[in-house]
Write a protein that holds these residues in place. Structure first.
Motif, PDB file in Angstrom:
ATOM      1  N   ASN A  13     -13.423 -43.530   1.670  1.00  0.00           N
ATOM      2  CA  ASN A  13     -12.055 -43.042   1.217  1.00  0.00           C
ATOM      3  C   ASN A  13     -11.235 -44.207   0.855  1.00  0.00           C
ATOM      4  OD1 ASN A  13     -13.211 -40.549   1.309  1.00  0.00           O
ATOM      5  ND2 ASN A  13     -12.854 -40.213   3.546  1.00  0.00           N
ATOM      6  N   ALA A  14     -11.172 -45.016   1.904  1.00  0.00           N
ATOM      7  CA  ALA A  14     -10.098 -46.255   1.663  1.00  0.00           C
ATOM      8  C   ALA A  14     -10.424 -47.012   0.319  1.00  0.00           C
ATOM      9  CB  ALA A  14     -10.289 -47.319   2.528  1.00  0.00           C
ATOM     10  N   VAL A  15     -11.810 -47.106  -0.161  1.00  0.00           N
ATOM     11  CA  VAL A  15     -11.830 -47.758  -1.277  1.00  0.00           C
ATOM     12  C   VAL A  15     -11.552 -47.100  -2.572  1.00  0.00           C
ATOM     13  CG1 VAL A  15     -13.778 -48.870  -2.808  1.00  0.00           C
ATOM     14  CG2 VAL A  15     -13.789 -49.266  -0.384  1.00  0.00           C
ATOM     15  N   LYS A  16     -12.076 -45.648  -2.584  1.00  0.00           N
ATOM     16  CA  LYS A  16     -11.677 -44.791  -3.270  1.00  0.00           C
ATOM     17  C   LYS A  16     -10.105 -44.718  -3.745  1.00  0.00           C
ATOM     18  CE  LYS A  16     -13.771 -40.791  -3.736  1.00  0.00           C
ATOM     19  NZ  LYS A  16     -14.335 -39.399  -3.580  1.00  0.00           N
ATOM     20  N   ALA A  17      -9.339 -44.614  -2.640  1.00  0.00           N
ATOM     21  CA  ALA A  17      -7.994 -44.477  -2.876  1.00  0.00           C
ATOM     22  C   ALA A  17      -7.351 -45.760  -3.374  1.00  0.00           C
ATOM     23  CB  ALA A  17      -7.017 -44.181  -1.563  1.00  0.00           C
ATOM     24  N   ARG A  18      -8.005 -47.079  -3.177  1.00  0.00           N
ATOM     25  CA  ARG A  18      -7.632 -48.031  -3.577  1.00  0.00           C
ATOM     26  C   ARG A  18      -7.757 -47.999  -5.452  1.00  0.00           C
ATOM     27  NH1 ARG A  18     -10.457 -51.534  -1.136  1.00  0.00           N
ATOM     28  NH2 ARG A  18     -11.410 -52.807  -2.925  1.00  0.00           N
ATOM     29  N   ALA A  19      -9.045 -47.526  -5.579  1.00  0.00           N
ATOM     30  CA  ALA A  19      -9.403 -47.586  -7.087  1.00  0.00           C
ATOM     31  C   ALA A  19      -8.631 -46.649  -7.930  1.00  0.00           C
ATOM     32  CB  ALA A  19     -10.804 -47.151  -7.244  1.00  0.00           C
ATOM     33  N   GLU A  20      -8.080 -45.516  -7.145  1.00  0.00           N
ATOM     34  CA  GLU A  20      -7.368 -44.277  -7.831  1.00  0.00           C
ATOM     35  C   GLU A  20      -6.087 -44.997  -8.027  1.00  0.00           C
ATOM     36  OE1 GLU A  20      -7.885 -41.149  -5.242  1.00  0.00           O
ATOM     37  OE2 GLU A  20      -9.744 -40.307  -6.129  1.00  0.00           O
ATOM     38  N   GLN A  21      -5.409 -45.648  -7.025  1.00  0.00           N
ATOM     39  CA  GLN A  21      -4.034 -46.123  -7.145  1.00  0.00           C
ATOM     40  C   GLN A  21      -3.944 -47.138  -8.163  1.00  0.00           C
ATOM     41  OE1 GLN A  21      -3.030 -47.465  -3.077  1.00  0.00           O
ATOM     42  NE2 GLN A  21      -2.917 -45.363  -2.334  1.00  0.00           N
ATOM     43  N   ALA A  22      -5.081 -48.184  -8.113  1.00  0.00           N
ATOM     44  CA  ALA A  22      -5.175 -49.195  -9.289  1.00  0.00           C
ATOM     45  C   ALA A  22      -4.886 -48.688 -10.566  1.00  0.00           C
ATOM     46  CB  ALA A  22      -6.171 -50.055  -8.839  1.00  0.00           C
ATOM     47  N   LYS A  23      -6.036 -47.577 -10.762  1.00  0.00           N
ATOM     48  CA  LYS A  23      -6.051 -46.828 -11.912  1.00  0.00           C
ATOM     49  C   LYS A  23      -4.737 -46.371 -12.411  1.00  0.00           C
ATOM     50  CE  LYS A  23      -8.345 -45.087 -15.791  1.00  0.00           C
ATOM     51  NZ  LYS A  23      -7.262 -44.645 -16.227  1.00  0.00           N
ATOM     52  N   LEU A  24      -3.907 -45.649 -11.604  1.00  0.00           N
ATOM     53  CA  LEU A  24      -2.554 -45.215 -11.791  1.00  0.00           C
ATOM     54  C   LEU A  24      -1.539 -46.109 -12.331  1.00  0.00           C
ATOM     55  CD1 LEU A  24      -2.536 -42.284  -8.891  1.00  0.00           C
ATOM     56  CD2 LEU A  24      -2.731 -41.988 -11.670  1.00  0.00           C
ATOM     57  N   ALA A  25      -1.712 -47.428 -11.647  1.00  0.00           N
ATOM     58  CA  ALA A  25      -0.652 -48.563 -11.526  1.00  0.00           C
ATOM     59  C   ALA A  25      -1.033 -49.132 -13.195  1.00  0.00           C
ATOM     60  CB  ALA A  25      -0.948 -49.526 -10.624  1.00  0.00           C
ATOM     61  N   ALA A  26      -2.330 -48.936 -13.424  1.00  0.00           N
ATOM     62  CA  ALA A  26      -2.767 -49.457 -14.846  1.00  0.00           C
ATOM     63  C   ALA A  26      -2.239 -48.791 -15.736  1.00  0.00           C
ATOM     64  CB  ALA A  26      -4.319 -49.776 -14.801  1.00  0.00           C
ATOM     65  N   ASP A  27      -2.461 -47.329 -15.678  1.00  0.00           N
ATOM     66  CA  ASP A  27      -2.138 -46.564 -16.734  1.00  0.00           C
ATOM     67  C   ASP A  27      -0.518 -46.560 -16.931  1.00  0.00           C
ATOM     68  OD1 ASP A  27      -4.672 -45.517 -16.896  1.00  0.00           O
ATOM     69  OD2 ASP A  27      -4.506 -43.714 -15.936  1.00  0.00           O
ATOM     70  N   ALA A  28       0.170 -46.785 -15.786  1.00  0.00           N
ATOM     71  CA  ALA A  28       1.735 -46.981 -15.751  1.00  0.00           C
ATOM     72  C   ALA A  28       2.006 -48.376 -16.593  1.00  0.00           C
ATOM     73  CB  ALA A  28       2.190 -46.845 -14.422  1.00  0.00           C
ATOM     74  N   GLU A  29       1.227 -49.193 -16.216  1.00  0.00           N
ATOM     75  CA  GLU A  29       1.789 -50.204 -16.997  1.00  0.00           C
ATOM     76  C   GLU A  29       1.543 -50.048 -18.595  1.00  0.00           C
ATOM     77  OE1 GLU A  29       2.822 -53.270 -16.308  1.00  0.00           O
ATOM     78  OE2 GLU A  29       2.931 -52.738 -14.168  1.00  0.00           O
ATOM     79  N   VAL A  30       0.321 -49.662 -18.980  1.00  0.00           N
ATOM     80  CA  VAL A  30       0.024 -49.171 -20.589  1.00  0.00           C
ATOM     81  C   VAL A  30       1.297 -48.417 -20.920  1.00  0.00           C
ATOM     82  CG1 VAL A  30      -1.520 -47.862 -22.063  1.00  0.00           C
ATOM     83  CG2 VAL A  30      -2.649 -49.217 -20.101  1.00  0.00           C
ATOM     84  N   ARG A  31       1.674 -47.467 -20.281  1.00  0.00           N
ATOM     85  CA  ARG A  31       2.935 -46.602 -20.823  1.00  0.00           C
ATOM     86  C   ARG A  31       4.284 -47.594 -20.918  1.00  0.00           C
ATOM     87  NH1 ARG A  31       0.882 -42.615 -17.115  1.00  0.00           N
ATOM     88  NH2 ARG A  31       2.207 -43.250 -15.609  1.00  0.00           N
ATOM     89  N   GLU A  32       4.490 -48.452 -19.901  1.00  0.00           N
ATOM     90  CA  GLU A  32       5.348 -49.336 -19.922  1.00  0.00           C
ATOM     91  C   GLU A  32       5.374 -50.208 -21.241  1.00  0.00           C
ATOM     92  OE1 GLU A  32       9.127 -51.108 -19.101  1.00  0.00           O
ATOM     93  OE2 GLU A  32       8.395 -49.140 -18.392  1.00  0.00           O
ATOM     94  N   GLN A  33       4.263 -50.824 -21.313  1.00  0.00           N
ATOM     95  CA  GLN A  33       4.092 -51.658 -22.689  1.00  0.00           C
ATOM     96  C   GLN A  33       4.316 -51.039 -23.849  1.00  0.00           C
ATOM     97  OE1 GLN A  33      -0.131 -52.975 -22.307  1.00  0.00           O
ATOM     98  NE2 GLN A  33       0.314 -53.830 -20.143  1.00  0.00           N
ATOM     99  N   GLN A  34       3.959 -49.789 -23.813  1.00  0.00           N
ATOM    100  CA  GLN A  34       4.153 -48.897 -25.131  1.00  0.00           C
ATOM    101  C   GLN A  34       5.784 -48.721 -25.397  1.00  0.00           C
ATOM    102  OE1 GLN A  34       1.860 -47.989 -27.661  1.00  0.00           O
ATOM    103  NE2 GLN A  34       3.514 -47.734 -28.782  1.00  0.00           N
ATOM    104  N   LYS A  35       6.218 -48.382 -24.158  1.00  0.00           N
ATOM    105  CA  LYS A  35       7.763 -48.198 -24.357  1.00  0.00           C
ATOM    106  C   LYS A  35       8.360 -49.744 -24.959  1.00  0.00           C
ATOM    107  CE  LYS A  35      11.756 -47.145 -21.333  1.00  0.00           C
ATOM    108  NZ  LYS A  35      11.851 -47.031 -20.017  1.00  0.00           N
ATOM    109  N   LEU A  36       8.073 -50.671 -24.232  1.00  0.00           N
ATOM    110  CA  LEU A  36       8.416 -52.081 -24.719  1.00  0.00           C
ATOM    111  C   LEU A  36       8.205 -52.362 -26.019  1.00  0.00           C
ATOM    112  CD1 LEU A  36       7.580 -54.029 -21.534  1.00  0.00           C
ATOM    113  CD2 LEU A  36       9.759 -53.787 -22.317  1.00  0.00           C
ATOM    114  N   ARG A  37       7.138 -52.113 -26.420  1.00  0.00           N
ATOM    115  CA  ARG A  37       6.857 -52.353 -27.924  1.00  0.00           C
ATOM    116  C   ARG A  37       7.460 -51.403 -28.788  1.00  0.00           C
ATOM    117  NH1 ARG A  37       1.295 -52.248 -25.890  1.00  0.00           N
ATOM    118  NH2 ARG A  37       0.478 -54.260 -25.939  1.00  0.00           N
TER     119      ARG A  37
END
Length: 338
Positions: free
Chosen positions: A144-168
Motif C-alpha cells: 500500500n505504501a508503494v502504491k500510494a507513493r506511485a499515485e502521489q508521484a503520478k499526481l505530482a507529474a500531472d500537476a507539473e505538466v499542467r504548470e508547464q502548459q500554463k507557462l508556455r
C-alpha cells in the motif's frame, strides 16, 4: 512668413502617390539617428522600451521555471517507474497471501482457535495466527505504501505538466503582447523604443453609426488653428490631442489640393512651439513618437484614416509602411480623419 510655415502651406503630398511607395525602401537620404536612451525618474512615464525589457526579463525567468518544471517531471516519472517496479516484486507475496486466504476459506480467527483438541494446540494455533497476521500486515502495508507513493508521484507529474502548459501559454501571450505593442507604434525602426508605454484613452468621436461605420461630415466647424473650417470629428480629435497634453504648434485647414486638409479632415502637429523644424534632440523625437502613439492607439475611437511620421505611414488596415514624398514628415506628425 518663415520658410517652415511656407512649407506647411504647400499642398500635402497625395495619399495615393504615397501608397505607390509604401513597400519601397527608405529614401537614399539617411534619416536622423535616434538619440541614445537616457535615464528617467520614477515620476516620468515609462517607455515602451522599458516595458519590452521587463517582458523579456519575465520571459527569461519563465523559461528557467519551465526547465525546472520539466526536470521535476522527469524525476517524478522515474519515481513512478521505481514504484511500479517495487510493486512488481511484491506481487508474488500478495498472490501468496491471496492463495492462502483462498485455501483457508472464510474461517475467521475465532473459528480457527476454537477448532482445537487440547489447550496446547490452542496456544500453538494462536501463536501461528498472530505471526501470520503480522507478516501479512507488513507485506500489505508495504504494498500500500508503494502504491500510494506511485499515485502521489503520478499526481505530482500531472500537476507539473499542467504548470508547464500554463507557462508556455504565458510565454506565448507575453511575446504576442510585446510584439503587438511595439509594432502598433512603429517598432524600433521608427521609435527606437523611445515611446511612452501607455497613452491616455480618447473620448469617442462623433458621427459613428451603430454598425461601426463613420458618417461623412462637412467642413462646418471653425478651425481653431486657421481662419478655415474643419469637420466636427477633426475638431474632436484636435481637442482630444490637446487634452492628452500635446500643446505645441498645429495647423489644420489649408486651401487647395484634393485631399484632407482642404476638406477640414487633417491636421499637422509640429514638434516645435512655433513653426516647423525636423526633430533634432530627445525632446522633439519623443514628442513626435508619443503623439503618434496616442493617435494610433486611439484610432478606432477618433475615426483616424492614416498617420504619417518620420518617413513612415500608418493605416489601420495595413499598419506601418515606409513613406517618401515632398515632405518626409520628420518635422511634424500628420493625421487624417475619415
Amino acid at each position: 512668413m518663415t520658410a517652415p510655415l511656407r512649407r506647411w502651406l504647400t499642398p500635402v503630398v497625395a495619399v495615393f502617390a504615397a501608397l505607390a511607395v509604401l513597400a519601397g525602401p527608405l529614401p537614399a537620404a539617411a534619416a536622423p539617428t535616434p538619440p541614445q536612451p537616457s535615464g528617467h525618474g520614477d515620476d516620468e512615464p515609462k517607455l515602451l522600451d522599458d516595458l519590452i525589457e521587463a517582458r523579456n526579463r519575465a520571459y527569461v525567468q519563465s523559461q528557467a521555471k519551465l526547465k525546472k518544471s520539466e526536470k521535476r517531471q522527469r524525476e517524478l516519472a522515474l519515481e513512478v517507474g521505481r514504484a511500479q517496479a517495487e510493486l512488481a516484486l511484491l506481487a508474488p507475496q500478495v498472490n501468496e497471501i491471496a492463495a492462502q486466504s483462498y485455501r483457508t476459506g472464510r474461517i475467521g480467527a475465532v473459528s480457527m482457535l476454537l477448532d482445537t483438541a487440547n489447550p496446547d494446540s490452542f496456544v500453538r494455533r494462536a501463536a501461528a495466527l498472530d505471526e501470520l497476521n503480522l507478516v501479512n500486515s507488513k507485506k500489505l502495508a508495504e504494498v500500500n505504501a508503494v502504491k500510494a507513493r506511485a499515485e502521489q508521484a503520478k499526481l505530482a507529474a500531472d500537476a507539473e505538466v499542467r504548470e508547464q502548459q500554463k507557462l508556455r501559454n504565458e510565454l506565448a501571450r507575453g511575446k504576442r503582447e510585446a510584439e503587438k505593442a511595439l509594432a502598433l507604434v512603429g517598432g524600433r525602426g521608427l521609435t527606437g523604443g523611445k515611446v511612452v508605454a501607455e497613452s491616455p484613452v480618447a473620448r469617442q468621436a462623433p458621427g459613428r453609426t451603430a454598425d461601426g461605420d463613420w458618417k461623412p461630415q462637412g467642413c462646418t466647424e471653425s478651425d481653431p488653428t486657421t481662419a478655415g473650417c474643419v469637420t466636427a470629428r477633426t475638431l474632436h480629435m484636435y481637442k482630444e490631442v490637446k487634452r492628452a497634453g500635446f500643446d505645441r504648434f498645429v495647423g489644420c485647414h489649408r486651401t487647395g489640393g484634393p485631399y484632407e486638409h482642404p476638406k477640414g479632415r487633417a491636421c499637422d502637429w509640429s514638434l516645435q512651439n512655433r513653426g516647423f523644424a525636423p526633430w533634432h534632440n530627445d525632446d522633439t523625437y519623443r514628442y513626435g513618437n508619443d503623439l503618434t502613439a496616442f493617435l494610433v492607439r486611439n484610432a478606432e475611437l477618433l475615426g483616424i484614416y492614416y498617420v504619417i511620421w518620420n518617413r513612415q505611414i500608418w493605416f489601420p488596415a495595413t499598419g506601418w509602411k515606409s513613406y517618401s514624398g515632398p515632405s518626409n514628415h520628420t518635422d511634424h506628425v500628420h493625421v487624417s480623419l475619415l
